[in-house]
Design an enzyme around this catalytic site. Structure first.
Site, PDB file in Angstrom:
ATOM      1  CD  GLU A 148       1.172  -5.554   5.672  1.00 41.91           C
ATOM      2  OE1 GLU A 148       1.995  -6.424   6.005  1.00 41.91           O
ATOM      3  OE2 GLU A 148       0.406  -5.692   4.704  1.00 41.91           O
ATOM      4  CD  GLU A 196      -2.843  -7.168   2.826  1.00 38.39           C
ATOM      5  OE1 GLU A 196      -2.375  -6.057   2.492  1.00 38.39           O
ATOM      6  OE2 GLU A 196      -3.496  -7.331   3.857  1.00 38.39           O
ATOM      7  N   GLY A 240       0.390  -4.871   0.866  1.00 43.88           N
ATOM      8  CA  GLY A 240      -0.805  -4.859   0.020  1.00 43.88           C
ATOM      9  C   GLY A 240      -0.588  -5.564  -1.311  1.00 43.88           C
ATOM     10  CB  ALA A 246      -0.888  -0.013   1.228  1.00 43.67           C
TER      11      ALA A 246
HETATM   12  N1  DAK Z   1       4.598   3.051  -0.855  1.00 47.38           N
HETATM   13  C1  DAK Z   1       5.011   4.199  -1.443  1.00 47.38           C
HETATM   14  N2  DAK Z   1       6.162   4.329  -2.116  1.00 47.38           N
HETATM   15  C2  DAK Z   1       6.950   3.232  -2.198  1.00 47.38           C
HETATM   16  C3  DAK Z   1       6.599   1.999  -1.601  1.00 47.38           C
HETATM   17  C4  DAK Z   1       5.346   1.926  -0.905  1.00 47.38           C
HETATM   18  N3  DAK Z   1       4.885   0.811  -0.335  1.00 47.38           N
HETATM   19  N4  DAK Z   1       7.585   1.128  -1.843  1.00 47.38           N
HETATM   20  C5  DAK Z   1       8.517   1.778  -2.564  1.00 47.38           C
HETATM   21  N5  DAK Z   1       8.144   3.047  -2.779  1.00 47.38           N
HETATM   22  C6  DAK Z   1       8.866   4.082  -3.506  1.00 47.38           C
HETATM   23  C7  DAK Z   1      10.051   4.577  -2.707  1.00 47.38           C
HETATM   24  O1  DAK Z   1       9.652   5.539  -1.768  1.00 47.38           O
HETATM   25  C8  DAK Z   1      10.911   5.144  -3.805  1.00 47.38           C
HETATM   26  O2  DAK Z   1      10.419   6.390  -4.174  1.00 47.38           O
HETATM   27  P1  DAK Z   1      11.423   7.637  -4.501  1.00 47.38           P
HETATM   28  O3  DAK Z   1      12.263   7.793  -3.271  1.00 47.38           O
HETATM   29  O4  DAK Z   1      12.206   7.148  -5.695  1.00 47.38           O
HETATM   30  O5  DAK Z   1      10.499   8.776  -4.790  1.00 47.38           O
HETATM   31  C9  DAK Z   1      10.681   4.210  -4.958  1.00 47.38           C
HETATM   32  O6  DAK Z   1       9.438   3.539  -4.679  1.00 47.38           O
HETATM   33  C10 DAK Z   1      11.755   3.140  -5.093  1.00 47.38           C
HETATM   34  O7  DAK Z   1      11.890   2.487  -3.851  1.00 47.38           O
HETATM   35  P2  DAK Z   1      13.289   2.310  -3.113  1.00 47.38           P
HETATM   36  O8  DAK Z   1      14.214   3.417  -3.471  1.00 47.38           O
HETATM   37  O9  DAK Z   1      13.014   2.080  -1.685  1.00 47.38           O
HETATM   38  O10 DAK Z   1      13.805   0.967  -3.812  1.00 47.38           O
HETATM   39  P3  DAK Z   1      14.795  -0.122  -3.194  1.00 47.38           P
HETATM   40  O11 DAK Z   1      15.147  -1.038  -4.317  1.00 47.38           O
HETATM   41  O12 DAK Z   1      15.893   0.498  -2.416  1.00 47.38           O
HETATM   42  O13 DAK Z   1      13.886  -0.932  -2.141  1.00 47.38           O
HETATM   43  C11 DAK Z   1      11.876  -2.058  -1.417  1.00 47.38           C
HETATM   44  C12 DAK Z   1      12.778  -1.671  -2.612  1.00 47.38           C
HETATM   45  C13 DAK Z   1      10.636  -2.713  -1.953  1.00 47.38           C
HETATM   46  C14 DAK Z   1      12.641  -3.081  -0.511  1.00 47.38           C
HETATM   47  C15 DAK Z   1      11.587  -0.784  -0.582  1.00 47.38           C
HETATM   48  O14 DAK Z   1      11.059   0.197  -1.485  1.00 47.38           O
HETATM   49  C16 DAK Z   1      10.569  -1.002   0.476  1.00 47.38           C
HETATM   50  O15 DAK Z   1      10.878  -1.546   1.540  1.00 47.38           O
HETATM   51  N6  DAK Z   1       9.332  -0.548   0.234  1.00 47.38           N
HETATM   52  C17 DAK Z   1       8.287  -0.608   1.209  1.00 47.38           C
HETATM   53  C18 DAK Z   1       7.791  -2.022   1.314  1.00 47.38           C
HETATM   54  C19 DAK Z   1       6.727  -2.145   2.340  1.00 47.38           C
HETATM   55  O16 DAK Z   1       6.939  -1.897   3.546  1.00 47.38           O
HETATM   56  N7  DAK Z   1       5.511  -2.490   1.880  1.00 47.38           N
HETATM   57  C20 DAK Z   1       4.414  -2.635   2.744  1.00 47.38           C
HETATM   58  C21 DAK Z   1       3.666  -1.356   2.722  1.00 47.38           C
HETATM   59  S1  DAK Z   1       2.477  -1.339   4.030  1.00 47.38           S
HETATM   60  C22 DAK Z   1      -4.144  -0.843   6.564  1.00 47.38           C
HETATM   61  C23 DAK Z   1      -4.298  -0.714   5.219  1.00 47.38           C
HETATM   62  C24 DAK Z   1      -3.357  -1.200   4.391  1.00 47.38           C
HETATM   63  C25 DAK Z   1      -2.228  -1.790   4.883  1.00 47.38           C
HETATM   64  C26 DAK Z   1      -2.088  -1.921   6.235  1.00 47.38           C
HETATM   65  C27 DAK Z   1      -3.043  -1.458   7.083  1.00 47.38           C
HETATM   66  N8  DAK Z   1      -5.096  -0.342   7.422  1.00 47.38           N
HETATM   67  C28 DAK Z   1      -5.789   0.823   7.012  1.00 47.38           C
HETATM   68  C29 DAK Z   1      -5.258  -0.894   8.732  1.00 47.38           C
HETATM   69  C30 DAK Z   1      -1.211  -2.221   4.004  1.00 47.38           C
HETATM   70  C31 DAK Z   1       0.038  -1.866   4.301  1.00 47.38           C
HETATM   71  C32 DAK Z   1       1.137  -2.047   3.407  1.00 47.38           C
HETATM   72  O17 DAK Z   1       1.071  -2.613   2.341  1.00 47.38           O
END
Ligand code: DAK
Length: 261
Positions: free
Chosen positions: A135, A115, A112, A67
């Site tokens: 998350e 998911e 997400g 997400a």
């Molecule tokens: N959201 C927004 N931007 C993201 C992103 C994300 N999930 N993942 C990556 N990006 C963006 C980065 O910010 C970066 O943007 P710029 O800095 O270039 O503007 C660009 O994509 C490239 O990412 P990285 O520079 O970080 O690339 P790397 O190769 O170094 O790393 C990575 C890749 C996938 C390991 C890293 O980007 C990463 O850790 N990303 C986040 C992964 C993550 O934590 N995903 C889970 C998100 S939380 C809920 C509703 C929904 C949810 C939960 C609760 N409720 C309302 C209760 C769901 C939650 C999630 O999905």
């Protein structure tokens, strides 16, 4: 509806290809993208000529990296609950598509994104795919269905381990725990996805839809009710032109030419 965050194409008759298309954010799911996925699922559902759908992400780095963290950062309780409901609604629509939906996972499939893949019927991953529910690392629990769909797919113990540690799972492990159904070389993902799609599309359309309905609805039923549902759907198949054609083709030693009626 016109789409800004996804691409919806039909590479071949009866085959839909939905691509999440926000490569600069590693295809992260913001509200607009969730709505577009839901709308695309509705469109596929309404198309009686649809046989199968593929879901993937643009580029070779990520399927969907989760997400959109930038959008979620300052959420209030109400906004968080609304966002979660929005994602759940979109993925429920995808799950309710009456034909098989196959996730083609290229690269990161996190939060997400995982998911989204779980809302599809099965997952074909590349050898570079990385799955995870990170998350808790961000201080939230999963919000688009992983607490429910992941344990149903890989069992409660494995699901809880992944949901509470945020540990990333590589493709081979995903295959071994039943999260992915197949792992293929990265440059063959689309080809393998299309092969699977063609295989589904060549079968009796009424039977394919009944198979999905039986499995999906049956998953929430007791065994006896599920078996009764299967019998009802088997009867429905026997009332179809597809069944007459499929069995005639077998006996006449020729390929079936299904009408989907
Ligand atoms: N959201 C927004 N931007 C993201 C992103 C994300 N999930 N993942 C990556 N990006 C963006 C980065 O910010 C970066 O943007 P710029 O800095 O270039 O503007 C660009 O994509 C490239 O990412 P990285 O520079 O970080 O690339 P790397 O190769 O170094 O790393 C990575 C890749 C996938 C390991 C890293 O980007 C990463 O850790 N990303 C986040 C992964 C993550 O934590 N995903 C889970 C998100 S939380 C809920 C509703 C929904 C949810 C939960 C609760 N409720 C309302 C209760 C769901 C939650 C999630 O999905």
């Amino acid at each position: 509806m016109s789409y800004k965050n996804i691409l919806l194409e039909q590479p071949e008759a009866g085959i839909y290809l939905l691509t999440v298309n926000r490569p600069k954010a590693l295809n992260a799911l913001n509200s607009a993208t969730l709505d577009e996925i839901g709308a695309a699922a509705e469109l596929i559902t309404r198309d009686s000529t649809a046989r199968v759908a593929l879901v993937t992400g643009t580029g070779d780095k990520a399927f969907v990296a989760g997400a959109d963290i930038a959008e979620m950062q300052n959420f209030t309780q109400e906004e968080g609950a609304a966002f979660s409901a929005r994602g759940s609604r979109a993925f429920a629509r995808l799950e309710a598509v009456p034909v098989p939906v196959i996730a083609l996972v290229n690269g990161y499939c996190l939060g997400g994104g995982c998911e989204l893949a779980l809302a599809c019927d099965w997952i074909i991953a590349t050898d570079r795919a990385v799955f995870g529910q990170p998350e808790v690392t961000l201080g939230v629990c999963a919000g688009f269905g992983a607490t429910q769909r992941l344990p149903r797919k890989i069992g409660p113990s494995r699901a809880l381990e992944l949901l509470t540690t945020g540990r990333q799972v590589k493709a081979e492990e995903a295959l071994s725990i039943g999260l992915a159904s197949a792992v293929v070389p990265a440059d063959e993902l689309m080809q393998k996805g299309l092969e699977a799609a063609r295989s589904v599309a060549s079968k009796g359309p009424v039977a394919v839809r009944c198979s999905k309905e039986a499995v999906r609805r049956g998953a929430d039923m007791e065994l006896a009710a599920g078996l009764a549902l299967e019998s009802e759907l088997f009867g429905r198949c026997c009332a179809s032109a597809d069944q007459k054609e499929g069995m005639a083709a077998f006996l006449q030693k020729r390929r079936a030419n299904f009408s989907g009626k």
